[in-house]
Design an enzyme around this catalytic site. Structure first.
Site, short mmCIF file in Angstrom:
data_model
loop_
_atom_site.label_atom_id
_atom_site.label_comp_id
_atom_site.label_asym_id
_atom_site.label_seq_id
_atom_site.Cartn_x
_atom_site.Cartn_y
_atom_site.Cartn_z
N ASP A 210 0.84 -1.20 0.00
CA ASP A 210 0.00 0.00 0.00
C ASP A 210 0.88 1.26 0.00
OD1 ASP A 210 -2.79 1.01 0.42
OD2 ASP A 210 -1.86 1.90 2.20
N GLU A 278 1.85 -0.42 -4.93
CA GLU A 278 0.87 0.58 -5.34
C GLU A 278 1.62 1.90 -5.50
OE1 GLU A 278 -3.14 2.95 -3.97
OE2 GLU A 278 -1.59 2.47 -2.53
C1 NOJ Z 1 -4.33 3.09 -0.79
C2 NOJ Z 1 -5.49 2.16 -0.65
O1 NOJ Z 1 -5.73 1.54 -1.89
C3 NOJ Z 1 -6.66 2.99 -0.18
O2 NOJ Z 1 -7.86 2.28 -0.23
C4 NOJ Z 1 -6.35 3.48 1.21
O3 NOJ Z 1 -7.38 4.33 1.64
C5 NOJ Z 1 -5.04 4.24 1.25
N1 NOJ Z 1 -4.00 3.58 0.52
C6 NOJ Z 1 -4.56 4.41 2.66
O4 NOJ Z 1 -4.07 3.21 3.15
#
Ligand code: NOJ
Length: 542
Positions: A210, A278
């Site tokens: 993440d 990500e």
């Molecule tokens: C990216 C995640 O995909 C999202 O859903 C989340 O709110 C944020 N990171 C914070 O962790």
């Protein structure tokens, strides 16, 4: 004549390179225990479906203990399953049952922040001297009474929250309930690497990291400069876009940490684990850095390049070409059409173009990541104000993500077979009775689900699709045509993203194996006729 064997470009590619990945928004897949929220037992129950669909791996969004302020991305215990999702034992069953079906399991790993209820944070906030006092990013109030710097929270407002107990500010890139960990502290790294070891020991096949770009900040926490060319329609909205996020995101110091993480994940080569990042940067050189200078970083940063594509305006070809041209030798692409943070692709592109886009996703060179429900052509579900759950909708109206996180419709009933009759699901189901459910579409050989499954089957059958090289072909405006090749096998894709019929000169003989409309298997010679929004997969004859 003896045909030459169809060989892959390399002797054998790892599963995540050949395969199709499927993102499961765990809260919305299947509610087995009848509380209106999807759970791990629900995923176990639907593994047969995933096997039938033909996916090679699933990525589960967070199921760890959490107060659920950001629906699991605010973790209060990295080493346990939240009761709403089940238990560690259910997780073990899930891994075993998935592996039995040759489906790999990727879990979400949230390194940038914990929940403000995590024992580490409770301890850190309790004193400026204690053993974990430096595990988060604490700063004094500035002498002029201002905030430590100008950084913003992605969810709106400043990224700093005053803490009465410690009489200091702490940094939160997301909600104030999600304080940022201090990865410059080696103890934090050790503790977080141990988290990864814990899940690897339980058999996971990889991690989706993440906000991989946020863990390292400028060591002096300098202000972000103003963005002189703000793009109001860019990702995350205009306030966030008013700054250049050079000091709070994508700091080069993170590279070393991710290299170490890669070593950890690769420590058992037989396990073939995958490390995926990500990375939401739209700046290609920044995105490429996540592969690592010597391809020793992430196996793959997620390829979000098509997420913001305007499907109604143009063919996605330039987007794909830009990425293909930029990738260093040996880097394997990754493609995504949708995820739990974005509007559904069928809502953005319309149902017909969404089919064409699915065909594209599954036939490009690279690993496709399919968002649950996109195989049905699921659309955003309108969320009435009283059913809004996503905190982002409250802080920045219009940014809410609930519409794309609604329960998976398994059948045409009012609860979609997602939960028990009479139970209200945590988010409303939309469009029941419109054929957007698994039962209806699996019985219809022309449905989007049947098409998706068939393209996945073709990928398995044809190495050129799963692993072959890529080359685009000249085609009329609105049509994206490309060749995939492995050994002697040559596959041709021609996808018409326009609303008019068109003839594509292919100057080759071949056979259509599949059309996105699921109604043709003709041969072609020199020319291929496409109907509006039709895409075909063909095999060329040598
Ligand atoms: C990216 C995640 O995909 C999202 O859903 C989340 O709110 C944020 N990171 C914070 O962790």
């Amino acid at each position: 004549m003896r045909r030459a064997p169809v060989t892959a470009p390399r002797a054998r590619l790892p599963w995540w390179q050949r395969g199709v990945l499927y993102e499961i928004y765990t809260r919305s897949f299947l509610d087995e225990d009848g509380d209106g929220v999807g759970d791990l037992a629900g995923v176990v129950e639907r593994l047969d479906y995933l096997q039938w669909l033909g996916v090679d791996g699933i990525w589960l969004t967070p199921f760890y203990r959490s107060p659920m302020c950001d629906f699991g991305y605010d973790i209060s215990d990295y080493l346990d399953v939240d009761p709403v999702f089940g238990t560690l034992e259910t997780f073990d069953v899930l891994v075993a049952e998935a592996h039995r079906r040759r489906i790999r399991v990727i879990v979400d790993y949230v390194p940038n922040h914990t929940s403000d209820q995590h024992p580490w944070f409770l301890e850190s906030r309790s004193s400026r001297e204690g053993p974990r006092s430096d595990w988060y990013i604490w700063r004094d109030i500035r002498q002029d009474g201002g905030l430590p710097n100008n950084w913003l929270s992605l969810f709106g407002g400043p990224a700093w929250q005053w803490d009465e107990q410690r009489q200091q500010y702490y940094l939160h890139t997301f909600l104030r309930e999600q304080p940022d960990l201090n990865w410059r502290n080696p103890e934090v790294r050790h503790a977080m690497f141990d988290v990864a070891r814990f899940w690897m020991a339980r058999g996971v096949d990889g991690f989706r990291i993440d906000v991989a770009g946020a863990i390292m900040k400028d060591p002096d926490l300098r202000d972000n400069p103003a963005n002189q060319q703000p793009n109001p329609s860019g990702a995350f909205g205009s306030t966030w876009g008013a700054q250049l996020h050079v000091n709070d995101f994508n700091h080069p110091d993170a590279g070393g940490i991710w290299r170490l993480f890669r070593t950890l994940v690769d420590d058992d080569p037989g396990a073939e684990r995958v490390l995926m990042a990500e990375v939401s940067s739209e700046h290609l050189p920044t995105w490429l850095r996540y592969y690592g200078d010597r391809l020793d970083g992430f196996h793959q940063p997620f390829g979000f390049h098509l997420l913001h594509h305007d499907w109604a305006r143009s063919s996605p070809q330039p987007v794909v070409e830009r990425v293909e041209a930029a990738l260093p030798r040996g880097a394997w692409p990754n493609w995504v059409l949708g995820n739990h943070d974005q509007h559904r692709v069928a809502s953005k592109a319309g149902p017909e173009r969404a089919r064409a886009a699915m065909l594209l996703l599954l036939t490009l060179r690279g690993t496709p990541v399919l968002y649950y429900g996109d195989e049905l052509g699921l659309m955003d579900v309108p969320i009435p104000p009283e059913r809004v759950r996503d905190p982002w909708e409250w802080t920045v109206p219009g940014q809410g993500r609930d519409a794309a996180r609604t329960p998976m419709p398994w059948d045409p009933s009012a609860t979609g077979g997602f939960t028990r009759p009479g139970v209200q699901p945590w988010l409303p189901l939309g469009a029941s009775g419109r054929g957007l459910d698994v039962a209806t579409q699996s019985a219809d050989p022309a449905s989007m689900l049947s098409m998706t499954r068939e393209v996945i089957r073709l990928r398995r059958e044809h190495p050129a699709l799963a692993m072959g090289s890529y080359r685009s072909l000249d085609a009329p405006e609105g049509v994206f045509a490309y060749l995939r090749r492995a050994g002697e096998e040559r596959m041709l894709m021609a996808i018409n993203f326009s609303g008019g019929a068109v003839d594509v000169a292919v100057r080759q003989h071949g056979r259509v194996l599949l059309s996105s409309t699921m109604d043709r298997s003709d041969s072609f010679a020199c020319e291929l006729s496409l109907r509006p929004f039709e895409g075909v997969v063909g095999v060329l004859e040598s």
